[in-house]
Design a protein around this motif. Structure first.
Motif, PDB file in Angstrom:
ATOM      1  N   GLU A 135       0.852  -1.209   0.000  1.00  0.00           N
ATOM      2  CA  GLU A 135       0.000   0.000   0.000  1.00  0.00           C
ATOM      3  C   GLU A 135       0.877   1.245   0.000  1.00  0.00           C
ATOM      4  O   GLU A 135       0.558   2.247  -0.632  1.00  0.00           O
ATOM      5  N   VAL A 136       1.993   1.170   0.725  1.00  0.00           N
ATOM      6  CA  VAL A 136       2.963   2.270   0.722  1.00  0.00           C
ATOM      7  C   VAL A 136       3.768   2.206  -0.587  1.00  0.00           C
ATOM      8  O   VAL A 136       4.028   3.217  -1.232  1.00  0.00           O
ATOM      9  N   GLY A 137       4.099   0.971  -0.949  1.00  0.00           N
ATOM     10  CA  GLY A 137       5.045   0.743  -2.052  1.00  0.00           C
ATOM     11  C   GLY A 137       4.506   1.021  -3.440  1.00  0.00           C
ATOM     12  O   GLY A 137       5.252   0.976  -4.414  1.00  0.00           O
ATOM     13  N   THR A 138       3.203   1.277  -3.564  1.00  0.00           N
ATOM     14  CA  THR A 138       2.681   1.634  -4.888  1.00  0.00           C
ATOM     15  C   THR A 138       2.420   3.140  -4.989  1.00  0.00           C
ATOM     16  O   THR A 138       1.927   3.615  -6.001  1.00  0.00           O
ATOM     17  N   ASP A 139       2.756   3.880  -3.940  1.00  0.00           N
ATOM     18  CA  ASP A 139       2.645   5.343  -3.967  1.00  0.00           C
ATOM     19  C   ASP A 139       4.018   5.868  -4.422  1.00  0.00           C
ATOM     20  O   ASP A 139       4.975   5.929  -3.636  1.00  0.00           O
ATOM     21  N   ILE A 140       4.086   6.221  -5.685  1.00  0.00           N
ATOM     22  CA  ILE A 140       5.391   6.506  -6.298  1.00  0.00           C
ATOM     23  C   ILE A 140       6.120   7.663  -5.601  1.00  0.00           C
ATOM     24  O   ILE A 140       7.327   7.580  -5.344  1.00  0.00           O
ATOM     25  N   ILE A 156      25.003   2.915   6.213  1.00  0.00           N
ATOM     26  CA  ILE A 156      25.068   1.576   5.615  1.00  0.00           C
ATOM     27  C   ILE A 156      24.186   1.550   4.348  1.00  0.00           C
ATOM     28  O   ILE A 156      23.306   2.387   4.189  1.00  0.00           O
ATOM     29  N   PRO A 157      24.439   0.581   3.447  1.00  0.00           N
ATOM     30  CA  PRO A 157      23.647   0.518   2.211  1.00  0.00           C
ATOM     31  C   PRO A 157      22.148   0.314   2.465  1.00  0.00           C
ATOM     32  O   PRO A 157      21.763  -0.318   3.444  1.00  0.00           O
ATOM     33  N   VAL A 158      21.362   0.862   1.552  1.00  0.00           N
ATOM     34  CA  VAL A 158      19.902   0.756   1.641  1.00  0.00           C
ATOM     35  C   VAL A 158      19.388  -0.015   0.430  1.00  0.00           C
ATOM     36  O   VAL A 158      19.685   0.343  -0.714  1.00  0.00           O
ATOM     37  N   TRP A 159      18.653  -1.083   0.680  1.00  0.00           N
ATOM     38  CA  TRP A 159      18.034  -1.859  -0.397  1.00  0.00           C
ATOM     39  C   TRP A 159      16.534  -1.589  -0.386  1.00  0.00           C
ATOM     40  O   TRP A 159      15.915  -1.550   0.687  1.00  0.00           O
ATOM     41  N   ALA A 160      15.948  -1.427  -1.552  1.00  0.00           N
ATOM     42  CA  ALA A 160      14.502  -1.179  -1.640  1.00  0.00           C
ATOM     43  C   ALA A 160      13.839  -2.399  -2.270  1.00  0.00           C
ATOM     44  O   ALA A 160      14.130  -2.765  -3.409  1.00  0.00           O
ATOM     45  N   LYS A 161      12.929  -3.027  -1.510  1.00  0.00           N
ATOM     46  CA  LYS A 161      12.249  -4.232  -2.016  1.00  0.00           C
ATOM     47  C   LYS A 161      10.868  -3.834  -2.527  1.00  0.00           C
ATOM     48  O   LYS A 161      10.024  -3.367  -1.757  1.00  0.00           O
ATOM     49  N   ILE A 162      10.674  -4.026  -3.817  1.00  0.00           N
ATOM     50  CA  ILE A 162       9.448  -3.485  -4.428  1.00  0.00           C
ATOM     51  C   ILE A 162       8.495  -4.604  -4.868  1.00  0.00           C
ATOM     52  O   ILE A 162       8.853  -5.773  -4.946  1.00  0.00           O
ATOM     53  N   THR A 163       7.277  -4.189  -5.152  1.00  0.00           N
ATOM     54  CA  THR A 163       6.192  -5.149  -5.392  1.00  0.00           C
ATOM     55  C   THR A 163       5.981  -5.432  -6.878  1.00  0.00           C
ATOM     56  O   THR A 163       6.089  -4.525  -7.700  1.00  0.00           O
ATOM     57  N   PRO A 164       5.606  -6.683  -7.199  1.00  0.00           N
ATOM     58  CA  PRO A 164       5.237  -6.975  -8.588  1.00  0.00           C
ATOM     59  C   PRO A 164       3.749  -6.696  -8.836  1.00  0.00           C
ATOM     60  O   PRO A 164       3.290  -6.789  -9.966  1.00  0.00           O
ATOM     61  N   LEU A 182      18.149  -2.671  -5.628  1.00  0.00           N
ATOM     62  CA  LEU A 182      16.699  -2.928  -5.666  1.00  0.00           C
ATOM     63  C   LEU A 182      16.480  -4.430  -5.485  1.00  0.00           C
ATOM     64  O   LEU A 182      17.242  -5.237  -6.044  1.00  0.00           O
ATOM     65  N   VAL A 183      15.478  -4.781  -4.723  1.00  0.00           N
ATOM     66  CA  VAL A 183      15.166  -6.191  -4.496  1.00  0.00           C
ATOM     67  C   VAL A 183      13.812  -6.466  -5.132  1.00  0.00           C
ATOM     68  O   VAL A 183      12.822  -5.815  -4.802  1.00  0.00           O
ATOM     69  N   LEU A 184      13.765  -7.404  -6.070  1.00  0.00           N
ATOM     70  CA  LEU A 184      12.490  -7.767  -6.677  1.00  0.00           C
ATOM     71  C   LEU A 184      12.456  -9.263  -6.919  1.00  0.00           C
ATOM     72  O   LEU A 184      13.421  -9.801  -7.422  1.00  0.00           O
TER      73      LEU A 184
END
Ligand SMILES: Cc1cc2nc3c(=O)[nH]c(=O)nc-3n(C[C@H](O)[C@H](O)[C@H](O)COP(=O)(O)O)c2cc1C
Length: 299
Positions: A135-140, A156-164, A182-184
């Protein structure tokens, strides 16, 4: 053949434990590391302890798993010890966090850094927790602000895990390009119905589908995003055998995460997949897995 460096972190292999599987406690993460994982991502941790949903929260299918755990977790204030224990394994430990605001994510990410996590993974993609994840992750606009906000506050590094679960995958990927990787993908929103009871199987009705059946969705997501975004991609979704790992690499992944396969093949799955990858590479004349990254991209 399999060791590499990502965001300045040294990994003995690209097979990292995905968030949510045997990773709420430091002890279980240590076990996974002992069985060959190149790194581990913790269960997604929030600000307060959460019990999650009522049972049933997991439903096994012949081709994967459907889950709606509901982001059950002990809360960030109680999580320092688990990171400390997991760190004894000597591989990178990535702290996964979920929130609903920029401030919330920043608070959690700072705590993970303070606890000694080697990187932070922002869960912008859980498909079944109201007010969080997808719900947060689809708000561009919001995902961009979250990533920028967190990047400014931690080193430290930041990885963003996004939704399909969106038609805006590439737009979202571009919005989080300020992350270090990016994590997908996260799970695919889905449901199952018990036809005898005439009602949904999961107490939450909807859940996230994972395992072999989502691999083509994950491969497609990695392939599409690789063409548009400069940052490294960590591929996840249905990686069960060495050949699945190779497929994700060829689509454009730099590293991989493994979740449901731990249920399917046991905790040895990391060393099994590593061995299968090496055998395949030897047979096909590749000296290092990085030679495979993006190989299947057709321009
Ligand atoms: C039981 C279960 C719990 C999960 N919990 C989380 C979580 O807390 N945070 C998160 O980002 N992903 C979570 N996931 C998603 C996985 O990290 C992964 O993205 C997804 O399952 C696809 O990979 P796989 O097919 O290898 O399992 C969970 C998956 C499962 C099966």
């Amino acid at each position: 053949m399999l060791s590499f460096t990502l965001n300045g972190l040294r990994f003995k292999n690209p097979l990292i434990l995905a968030s949510g599987i045997l990773d709420e406690s430091g002890e279980t993460m240590l076990k996974v590391i002992e069985h060959g994982a190149g790194g581990v991502v913790t269960k997604s941790i929030g600000r307060k302890p959460r019990e999650g949903y009522e049972n049933p929260v997991i439903y096994e299918l012949p081709y994967g798993l459907l889950n709606a755990i509901g982001l059950a977790n002990p809360g960030i204030e109680n999580y320092g010890e688990e990171i400390k224990v997991a760190k004894k394994g000597g591989v990178p430990v990535i702290g996964s966090v979920f929130g609903s605001t920029v401030e919330g994510f920043v608070y959690l990410a700072k705590k993970m850094e303070e606890y000694g996590a080697d990187a932070v993974e922002l869960n912008l993609s859980c498909p079944h927790a109201k007010g969080y994840g997808m719900e947060v992750g689809t708000d561009i606009a919001l995902v961009e602000e979250i990533v920028e906000g967190v990047k400014k506050e931690i080193s430290i590094p930041v990885w963003a895990k996004i939704t399909p679960n969106t038609e805006n995958l590439v737009k979202i990927a571009k919005a989080v390009e300020g992350a270090d990787a990016l994590v997908l993908i996260n799970t695919v929103k889905a449901m199952a119905i018990d036809i005898e009871a005439g009602m949904p199987v999961l107490s939450n009705k909807f859940g996230g589908l994972s395992g072999p059946c989502i691999k083509p969705i994950g491969v497609r997501a990695v392939y599409e995003v690789y063409r548009e975004v400069e940052k490294p991609i960590i591929g996840v979704g249905g990686i069960t055998y060495g050949r699945d790992a190779i497929e994700y690499l060829m689509a454009g992944a730099t590293a991989l995460q493994v979740g449901t396969a731990v249920y399917l093949r046991g905790i040895e799955v990391f060393s099994l997949i590593a061995k299968e990858m090496e055998e395949w590479m030897e047979k096909h004349g590749y000296a290092h897995f990085t030679e495979l990254i993006g190989l299947a991209q057709v321009r």
